[in-house]
Design a protein around this motif. Structure first.
Motif: not given
Length: 460
Positions: A4-8, A29-37, A335-339, A344-345
């Motif tokens: 998922v992170h590779r695609r983003l 940012h999402r409650a169920d996963r670590p912050l991605w930057t 686009q990032l939010l949708a992807a 990774d729902p």
């Protein structure tokens, strides 16, 4: 790194390269996963580009000012329908209401008096207010959406007067500190990115001049990092998850801010505007809520995601860029939010049995008819609910709560007919035989408005 992170990351790299952005910083940012930057490019100085690099966020600042205004409303310091002149001593336009200024429907001209974008010299607070005597109201109030930096600036200074400080002081004390947004402020700090104008016909770039927005600061002054802004976007979308104690704002107040008051284009109903917030429908009952920002040399998009299958709690995305003309970055947060949701729902929470409906309401559960249509009343998550029998799966139900000391009169607290009453009528044995919802009669069988059903019964 996950797939998922590779695609983003690849999506971000593609936009940075195609739009020719000197520095691009993104966060999810999402409650169920670590912050991605992720960052790509360079700052334009000896400072390395990383997650701590600050960018100008421009009009995303307005969302902070809007929250400060709603805090004042919740604390009883103002009413949204108050004229701005009740809270700020102005020489003109004092009749324009807080609500109209907050939703850009007051008709006030876009910028302060004078050619401020030529001079890049902005007035101080006293000068801004004094110049209102020379400012136009370009449209009648409530005529249509008309964006106004000036209007949001006035609201910010009204908040400062009501709280006994400057807008910047109140912002730090009442929003930035409680939410832990330590990298957000009115100054760039020592390691900020340089804002650039990218030449349209070559790969050359020129630095844009640094600007202090002075008294118009409540509309556009702030600097921040992508991680701070992703958290802010998550707060705007899901305040109960980010601020469970309600230290900054009650979730119900954010609900009010997200209610669309106008469209931004009357011929293309693609974007709505609430109380200081941009609302972008994404289909399938998904909406992105937040704001874009543009200042000389900088662009920003900061949005949270609400609704839809697979959307986790507290989901927000920020894209900050050091180019003032790379318009393609404005689509990247969406686009990032949708992807992220697609690839990774959110995990599906298992259903578990709950308590039965209170005995008083058990007899009314099941199918009812109103206006010739069938409805299903259920007890879920501790509340009475109703849905049309043919409603699509994603449509939220109506939710009811009994009035104090009147258990047979319930208020619709959300969904269809929100605010209206549901009244129960019982027979001598205490069985609910009829209901009235928003004054429409509901019965166990399909009936005409005269009370005749298909079994030939007499009118009720």
């Amino acid at each position: 790194m996950t797939e998922v992170h590779r695609r983003l990351e690849r999506m971000t790299r593609q936009v940075q390269a195609a739009a020719r952005v000197p520095a691009l910083s993104v966060a999810l940012h999402r409650a169920d996963r670590p912050l991605w930057t992720f960052t790509v490019g360079g700052t334009g100085s000896a400072n390395p580009l990383n997650g701590d690099t600050r960018f100008r966020i421009g009009s995303v600042t307005k969302t902070f000012t809007a929250v400060l205004v709603m805090q004042c409303r919740d604390d009883g310091l103002l009413d949204l329908d108050d004229p701005i002149g009740a809270h700020l001593d102005v020489p003109a336009h004092g009749e324009l209401t807080v609500r109209r200024l907050l939703s850009h429907t007051a008709g006030l001209q876009r910028e302060p008096y004078g050619d401020v974008w030529d001079t890049l010299r902005l007035p101080d607070v006293d000068g801004l207010i004094a110049d209102l005597a020379r400012v136009e109201r370009v449209l009648p109030p409530a005529r249509r959406y008309h964006y106004s930096n000036l209007g949001l600036a006035l609201l910010g200074h009204a908040v400062g007067r009501l709280r006994g400080g400057t807008w910047a002081e109140v912002l730090a004390d009442r929003v930035l500190d409680p939410l832990g947004l330590s990298a957000t402020g009115v100054t760039p700090g020592p390691a900020a990115a340089t804002g650039f104008l990218v030449d349209a016909y070559s790969d050359h770039v020129l630095p844009e001049p640094p600007t202090d927005f002075g008294a118009v600061g409540p509309a556009a002054q702030l600097w921040s990092t992508a991680s701070d802004m992703a958290r802010w976007a998550a707060f705007l979308a899901d305040p109960a998850a980010v601020d469970p104690a309600g230290a900054v704002l009650r979730p119900g107040t954010l609900d009010e801010m997200r209610m669309p008051l106008t469209v931004t284009d009357e011929t293309l109903w693609a974007t709505g505007f609430g109380l200081g917030l941009i609302l972008l429908p994404q289909g399938d009952r998904v909406v992105h809520v937040g704001h874009d920002g543009a200042m000389p040399g900088f662009l920003a998009g900061v949005y949270g995601r609400r609704g839809g299958a697979g959307t986790p709690g507290a989901m927000g995305c920020a894209v900050l860029a050091s180019s003032g003309t790379a318009g393609a970055i404005m689509e990247l947060p969406h686009q990032l939010l949708a992807a992220a949701v697609s690839d990774d729902p959110a995990d599906i929470e298992p259903w578990t049995p709950g308590e039965p409906a209170p005995e008083r309401y058990r007899g009314l559960l099941g199918r009812w008819w109103g206006e010739g249509f069938e409805y299903v009343f259920t007890w879920r998550d501790g509340a009475l609910r109703a849905r049309g029998a043919d409603d699509p799966a994603g449509k939220p139900p109506a939710v009811f709560a009994p009035l104090p000391d009147q258990p047979d009169v319930l208020r619709t607290v959300s969904g269809r007919e929100a605010g209206e009453l549901l009244r129960l009528t019982r027979d001598e044995q205490g069985t609910v035989v009829r209901m009235h919802w928003a004054t429409y009669r509901f019965t166990r069988t399909q009936e005409t408005f005269e009370g005749v059903d298909f079994r030939g019964s007499a009118p009720a």
